[in-house]
Design an enzyme around this catalytic site. Structure first.
Site, mmCIF file in Angstrom:
data_model
loop_
_atom_site.group_PDB
_atom_site.id
_atom_site.type_symbol
_atom_site.label_atom_id
_atom_site.label_comp_id
_atom_site.label_asym_id
_atom_site.label_seq_id
_atom_site.Cartn_x
_atom_site.Cartn_y
_atom_site.Cartn_z
ATOM 1 N N GLY A 1 2.073 2.232 10.587
ATOM 2 C CA GLY A 1 2.985 3.359 10.431
ATOM 3 C C GLY A 1 3.653 3.781 11.734
ATOM 4 O O GLY A 1 4.268 4.850 11.812
ATOM 5 N N SER B 1 3.232 -2.306 10.209
ATOM 6 C CA SER B 1 4.688 -2.286 10.382
ATOM 7 C C SER B 1 5.343 -3.623 10.066
ATOM 8 O O SER B 1 6.338 -3.990 10.692
ATOM 9 C CB SER B 1 5.051 -1.806 11.801
ATOM 10 O OG SER B 1 4.529 -0.513 12.018
ATOM 11 N N LYS C 1 0.162 4.233 -0.225
ATOM 12 C CA LYS C 1 -0.473 5.439 0.346
ATOM 13 C C LYS C 1 -0.254 6.614 -0.632
ATOM 14 O O LYS C 1 -0.237 6.393 -1.833
ATOM 15 C CB LYS C 1 0.073 5.734 1.733
ATOM 16 C CG LYS C 1 0.087 4.478 2.621
ATOM 17 C CD LYS C 1 0.298 4.786 4.064
ATOM 18 C CE LYS C 1 0.545 3.496 4.832
ATOM 19 N NZ LYS C 1 0.193 3.585 6.231
ATOM 20 N N GLU D 1 -6.733 4.612 7.773
ATOM 21 C CA GLU D 1 -6.511 6.051 7.531
ATOM 22 C C GLU D 1 -7.741 6.678 6.883
ATOM 23 O O GLU D 1 -8.070 7.832 7.136
ATOM 24 C CB GLU D 1 -5.252 6.245 6.663
ATOM 25 C CG GLU D 1 -3.985 5.983 7.471
ATOM 26 C CD GLU D 1 -2.803 5.515 6.645
ATOM 27 O OE1 GLU D 1 -2.823 5.616 5.405
ATOM 28 O OE2 GLU D 1 -1.828 5.023 7.268
ATOM 29 N N HIS E 1 -9.409 1.163 4.664
ATOM 30 C CA HIS E 1 -8.134 1.318 5.388
ATOM 31 C C HIS E 1 -8.362 2.239 6.592
ATOM 32 O O HIS E 1 -9.157 3.182 6.522
ATOM 33 C CB HIS E 1 -7.086 1.913 4.443
ATOM 34 C CG HIS E 1 -5.704 1.876 5.021
ATOM 35 N ND1 HIS E 1 -5.261 2.808 5.918
ATOM 36 C CD2 HIS E 1 -4.693 0.989 4.854
ATOM 37 C CE1 HIS E 1 -4.013 2.516 6.274
ATOM 38 N NE2 HIS E 1 -3.652 1.414 5.641
ATOM 39 N N GLU F 1 -5.529 -5.256 10.344
ATOM 40 C CA GLU F 1 -4.569 -4.190 10.572
ATOM 41 C C GLU F 1 -4.876 -3.482 11.889
ATOM 42 O O GLU F 1 -5.711 -2.558 11.918
ATOM 43 C CB GLU F 1 -4.635 -3.171 9.428
ATOM 44 C CG GLU F 1 -4.258 -3.747 8.079
ATOM 45 C CD GLU F 1 -3.582 -2.724 7.190
ATOM 46 O OE1 GLU F 1 -2.531 -3.051 6.645
ATOM 47 O OE2 GLU F 1 -4.078 -1.601 7.083
ATOM 48 N N ASN G 1 0.875 -1.173 0.000
ATOM 49 C CA ASN G 1 0.000 0.000 0.000
ATOM 50 C C ASN G 1 0.908 1.217 0.000
ATOM 51 O O ASN G 1 1.502 1.554 1.014
ATOM 52 C CB ASN G 1 -0.885 -0.013 1.259
ATOM 53 C CG ASN G 1 -1.671 1.281 1.408
ATOM 54 O OD1 ASN G 1 -1.817 2.033 0.444
ATOM 55 N ND2 ASN G 1 -2.169 1.555 2.611
HETATM 56 C C1 PEP Z 1 -0.788 0.015 5.739
HETATM 57 O O1 PEP Z 1 -0.758 1.154 5.302
HETATM 58 O O2 PEP Z 1 -1.714 -0.753 5.412
HETATM 59 C C2 PEP Z 1 0.285 -0.418 6.640
HETATM 60 C C3 PEP Z 1 0.222 -1.611 7.168
HETATM 61 O O3 PEP Z 1 1.299 0.485 6.868
HETATM 62 P P1 PEP Z 1 2.714 0.190 7.578
HETATM 63 O O4 PEP Z 1 3.220 -1.110 7.009
HETATM 64 O O5 PEP Z 1 3.563 1.351 7.210
HETATM 65 O O6 PEP Z 1 2.449 0.069 9.035
#
Ligand code: PEP
Length: 251
Positions: free
Chosen positions: A172, A212, A11, A96, A94, A166, A9
């Protein structure tokens, strides 16, 4: 039984020309991967990404869509528009988007149905907030998100949906769920899907972990029986790191 799915992803990162060079650099590194490899890129990169990924094993996804087919929704993008560009996957819900753009379980459900109707494969994100984990209500939160997300979705359609677990506190932040926490939560999601459609369907649904995940922790997370892949943010922006995660999926 289930093919591992590793999805990046991006972003709001990379211009269309950066997407083109990145995918050309990534393609040889993930050639022959035993898992499905997806890059979910910004809308403006889709055309370049689909072109760069042609004749490679990298599939292209978007990061959002609108649930209406067309109409007066300034700035929005429909499922048909994505399909027309050659896009195969779309991230829906997601955290965000839930946090900054007012997405709810109900709009997630509408978006899933719009994606399925157009032939797109949804990657549906669910996950608890830190306060919800601390209050020991993670399982309830996941069940509510899954039940509403899958409302009105047939068993046949459900089999083709990818769910990404998630935990919001791990996205992040550099904080990763332990592999045990990831496996347990993915197990809750699978048994909730089993309660809706039966075990045979639940056993077909790919459930990823995201939060992460990186080149160092991927192998351990992906070794768990209920973790069928990863949705990767930060570490998907560097071809070397992302290809290490793809390779970890084969172990
Ligand atoms: C994501 O944006 O779905 C995500 C898991 O981000 P990160 O790996 O940076 O935590």
């Amino acid at each position: 039984m289930r093919k591992t799915v590793i999805a990046g992803n991006w972003k709001m990162n990379k211009t269309a020309s950066e997407a083109d060079s990145f995918l050309k650099e990534l393609a040889p590194l993930v050639k022959g991967a035993k898992c499905t490899v997806i890059a979910c890129v910004p809308f403006t990169d889709l055309t370049a990404a689909v072109k760069a990924a042609k004749r490679t094993n990298i599939k292209i996804g978007a990061q959002n869509l609108h649930f209406e087919k067309s109409g007066a929704f300034t700035g929005e993008i429909s499922a048909d528009m994505l399909v027309n560009l050659g896009v195969e996957y779309v991230i829906i819900g997601h955290s965000e988007r839930r946090q900054y753009f007012n997405e709810t379980d109900e709009t997630v459900n509408l978006k899933i149905k719009a994606a399925l109707a157009a032939g797109l494969k949804p990657i549906v994100c669910v996950g608890e907030l830190l306060s919800e984990r601390e209050d020991d209500i993670t399982a309830e939160v996941l069940r509510r998100q899954i039940k509403i997300a899958f409302k009105g979705v047939s068993a046949d359609e459900a089999k083709g949906i990818i769910v990404a677990y998630e935990p919001v506190w791990a996205i992040g932040t550099g904080k990763t769920a332990t592999s045990e926490q990831a496996d347990e939560a993915c197990g809750v999601i699978r048994s909730c899907i089993a309660s809706l459609y039966g075990k045979a369907v639940a056993n077909k649904v790919v459930i990823q972990y995201g939060g992460s995940m990186n080149a160092k922790n991927a192998e351990e997370l992906l070794s768990k029986p209920n973790v069928d892949g990863g949705l990767i943010g930060g570490a998907s922006l560097k071809s070397a790191d992302f290809s290490i995660i793809v390779a970890a999926a084969a172990k």
